[in-house]
Design an enzyme around this catalytic site. Structure first.
Site, PDB file in Angstrom:
ATOM      1  N   SER A  26      43.032  15.692  66.970  1.00  0.00           N
ATOM      2  CA  SER A  26      42.718  15.097  68.264  1.00  0.00           C
ATOM      3  C   SER A  26      44.006  15.031  69.072  1.00  0.00           C
ATOM      4  CB  SER A  26      42.078  13.722  68.053  1.00  0.00           C
ATOM      5  OG  SER A  26      41.598  13.206  69.265  1.00  0.00           O
ATOM      6  N   HIS A  70      38.920  17.429  68.878  1.00  0.00           N
ATOM      7  CA  HIS A  70      38.350  16.674  70.006  1.00  0.00           C
ATOM      8  C   HIS A  70      38.719  17.375  71.308  1.00  0.00           C
ATOM      9  CE1 HIS A  70      38.258  12.782  67.409  1.00  0.00           C
ATOM     10  NE2 HIS A  70      37.308  13.645  67.093  1.00  0.00           N
ATOM     11  N   ASP A  80      38.321   9.129  63.440  1.00  0.00           N
ATOM     12  CA  ASP A  80      37.427  10.231  63.091  1.00  0.00           C
ATOM     13  C   ASP A  80      38.100  11.116  62.038  1.00  0.00           C
ATOM     14  OD1 ASP A  80      35.169  11.798  63.189  1.00  0.00           O
ATOM     15  OD2 ASP A  80      35.821  12.953  64.936  1.00  0.00           O
TER      16      ASP A  80
END
Lengths: 276, 203
Positions: B24, B51, B144
Site C-alpha cells: 500500500s 492498494h 490489510d
C-alpha cells in the site's frame, strides 16, 4: 468476517439443503466468494459454525430470505466505468436504433437498481426514453423493492455524481433526485417504462427477446458450468445481432457458446450475438 | 550474479507454485525495483494486490510496466494462472484464487477499507496453494494483509515482510508481525536477492 475457515463439504451441505427446501441452486456459485459470504452470515448472526446455520435454514423460512439477501452481492454504482456508458451512448445504442426505433433492454441481476437508473438517464438525455422497454430482474425480491423505491444513501451519491460527470452527462445528477432525510430519492418518472421482476438466472428460462442485455459483475459469482448455462439463456434471449455487456474484467472466451458472439468493444466487454 | 554458488541463507526449493505480494502506501517504489530486477525467465507466477485508486481503471499497470523486466497483466475472471506471468489486481475488484488455479474477481464490499483487499488475495491463494505459496507484505498504512499472512503461515507457506525500519509507513508489516510468526524480515535489496536465489531453483 474472514476469520472462519469453512470446508467445501460444509458448503455442499448448505447448498443441498437450500436446493431441497427452497428450490434455489447455489451449487455452481464460485466457491471462494460464496465461502466468504457464508462466513459473513455466520459472523453477522453470531453463529459459531455451519451446523448452527444449517439448523436455522432448515426450520426458519423467514431466515432464508435474510440469508438470500446477505449471500448475494449488492455493491453497485451509478455509471460504474463511465467509459462504458459513453460507448453505449455513442455507439451501441445508435447502432440498435439504425434498425429499430423502438427496442428493449434487459438488466439481468439489477441489484438495487443503480444501473437501471443510469440507463434511464442516458436514454432520457438522448430523448428516446419512451422508445425503450426495460426489464430489470434480480433473484432477491428485497433488493428489487429497493430498486423500485430507489432511495439511495446520500453518501453513495458522491461517487455516482463523480461517475456521471466523467461520463459527460448533460446536467447535474441532482436534476434526477431530491434529498429526503439523508436519502437521494430518484425521480420515478425515469422508470416509467421499466418492469422490475423477480427472476433467477440459475433456474429461470427465457421470457422475452432483447436488443441489449446488461449483466455486469454478476457472472463473476458463478463457476464456469453456471456461466455456460447463463450464457445459453442470454443467447436465447437476444435477437440476432443484439448486444450483451458484461463487467470490464469478465470474459466470454472460456464459455462454450463464445463462438456465437463477437467482441464489439474489448475494453468495455461488449459482445454481439452473430449466430443463432 | 553468481548466487547459486554461495550458500543460501534461505531454505528454498522448487516446489513453490505462486508468490503473492501485497503493498500500500510507500510500496510503489519497492514493487518497481522488484519488477525491474526480476530475471526475465522467472518462473513462479507473481500475484500482486496493491492498494490503488478505485475510480482509476487505467494507468497503474502501465506505470508499473514502464520499468518492469516482464509484462504485468490485470487478469480477467476465470483466467488460468500461468507460469512466468505477473498479475496485478484490477481497480475496484477483489482478486482471489479459485481451486483449479484460476482467478476469481468480486465486487463485494471493501475489507480493511480496501478493494482490492490484500487479505482476500492472500487467503484464497493460501487455500489453493497451501505450503507451496510465498507471501510478501510491503510498506502500507493499514492492517490489510496481516490476516492473509497468518493464513499463509497456517497452511505452511513462506512469509516475508519488508523490514519495517525501511518502510515509508510500517503499519502493514508490523500488523502482520503481531498476527503471526514471519519467516523473513527483509530490506528491498534482500527481497531482490531472495527472488534471485529462488529463481536458481527453477532453471
Amino acid at each position: 468476517m474472514l476469520q472462519q475457515e469453512i470446508e467445501i463439504s460444509e458448503l455442499r451441505l448448505i447448498t443441498d439443503l437450500i436446493k431441497q427446501k427452497y428450490d434455489y441452486d447455489f451449487g455452481n456459485y464460485a466457491m471462494s466468494s460464496f465461502k466468504r459470504r457464508v462466513a459473513r452470515v455466520l459472523e453477522l448472526y453470531k453463529m459459531e459454525g455451519v451446523p448452527t446455520l444449517l439448523r436455522r435454514l432448515d426450520i426458519d423460512a423467514k431466515f432464508f430470505k435474510e440469508f438470500l439477501a446477505e449471500i448475494t452481492v449488492n455493491v453497485t454504482e451509478m455509471f460504474r466505468d463511465p467509459t462504458f456508458w459513453v460507448e453505449l451512448k455513442t455507439h451501441i445504442i445508435p447502432h440498435i436504433r439504425q434498425n429499430n426505433e423502438n427496442f428493449s433492454i434487459w438488466h439481468a441481476g439489477c441489484s438495487s437498481g443503480e444501473e437501471v437508473y443510469s440507463m434511464a438517464i442516458v436514454l432520457e438525455e438522448m430523448g428516446i426514453l419512451d422508445n425503450v422497454k426495460i426489464v430489470a430482474t434480480d433473484i432477491d425480491h428485497v433488493i428489487l423493492d429497493k430498486a423500485r423505491e430507489a432511495r439511495y444513501h446520500i453518501k453513495n451519491m458522491e461517487v455516482n455524481k463523480k461517475n456521471y460527470t466523467t461520463f459527460g452527462g448533460l446536467y447535474n445528477l441532482e436534476n434526477y433526485y431530491k434529498e429526503e432525510s439523508g436519502k437521494a430519492v430518484m425521480d420515478q418518472n425515469l422508470v416509467r417504462n421499466v418492469e422490475f421482476r423477480e427472476q433467477n438466472l440459475v433456474t429461470g428460462s427465457a421470457f422475452s427477446k432483447f436488443d441489449l442485455i446488461l449483466c455486469r459483475n454478476v457472472m463473476i459469482y458463478f463457476n464456469q458450468t453456471l456461466q455456460n448455462q447463463v450464457l445459453r439463456l442470454f443467447h436465447e434471449s437476444l435477437h440476432k445481432y443484439a448486444y450483451l455487456a458484461i463487467g470490464s474484467k469478465e470474459s466470454l472466451i472460456w464459455c462454450e457458446l463464445a463462438n456465437k458472439f463477437i467482441v464489439v468493444n474489448n475494453e468495455e466487454k461488449i459482445y454481439k450475438k452473430i449466430r443463432d | 550474479m553468481n548466487i547459486s554458488l554461495t550458500k543460501s541463507k534461505y531454505n528454498l526449493n522448487n516446489q513453490y507454485k505462486a508468490i503473492v505480494i501485497g503493498g500500500s502506501a510507500g510500496s510503489f517504489q519497492v514493487i518497481s525495483k522488484i519488477l525491474q530486477n526480476l530475471p526475465e525467465d522467472f518462473q513462479v507466477p507473481i500475484i500482486m494486490c496493491l492498494h490503488r485508486l478505485k475510480d482509476v481503471r487505467n494507468g497503474f499497470v502501465e506505470a508499473l510496466n514502464i520499468k518492469s523486466a516482464k509484462l504485468i497483466e490485470e487478469p480477467e475472471d476465470k483466467e488460468q494462472i500461468r507460469k512466468g506471468k505477473i498479475y496485478l489486481a484490477p481497480a475496484n475488484y477483489h482478486l482471489g484464487v479459485e481451486l483449479g488455479n484460476t482467478f476469481t474477481i468480486s465486487t463485494e464490499g471493501m475489507f480493511n477499507n480496501s478493494r482490492p483487499a490484500i487479505d482476500i488475495t492472500f487467503m484464497t491463494a493460501a487455500y489453493v496453494f497451501r505450503n507451496k505459496l510465498i507471501g510478501i507484505l510491503l510498506s502500507g498504512a493499514n492492517k490489510d494483509g496481516a490476516l492473509g499472512m497468518k493464513r499463509i503461515a497456517e497452511k505452511g507457506g513462506l512469509t516475508i515482510i519488508q523490514e519495517p525500519s525501511e518502510c515509508l509507513i510500517d503499519t502493514m508489516p508490523t500488523s502482520a508481525l503481531k498476527e503471526t510468526a514471519i519467516d523473513y524480515t527483509l530490506t528491498t535489496d534482500e527481497i531482490l536477492d531472495f527472488l534471485n536465489q529462488l529463481h536458481y531453483h527453477y532453471v
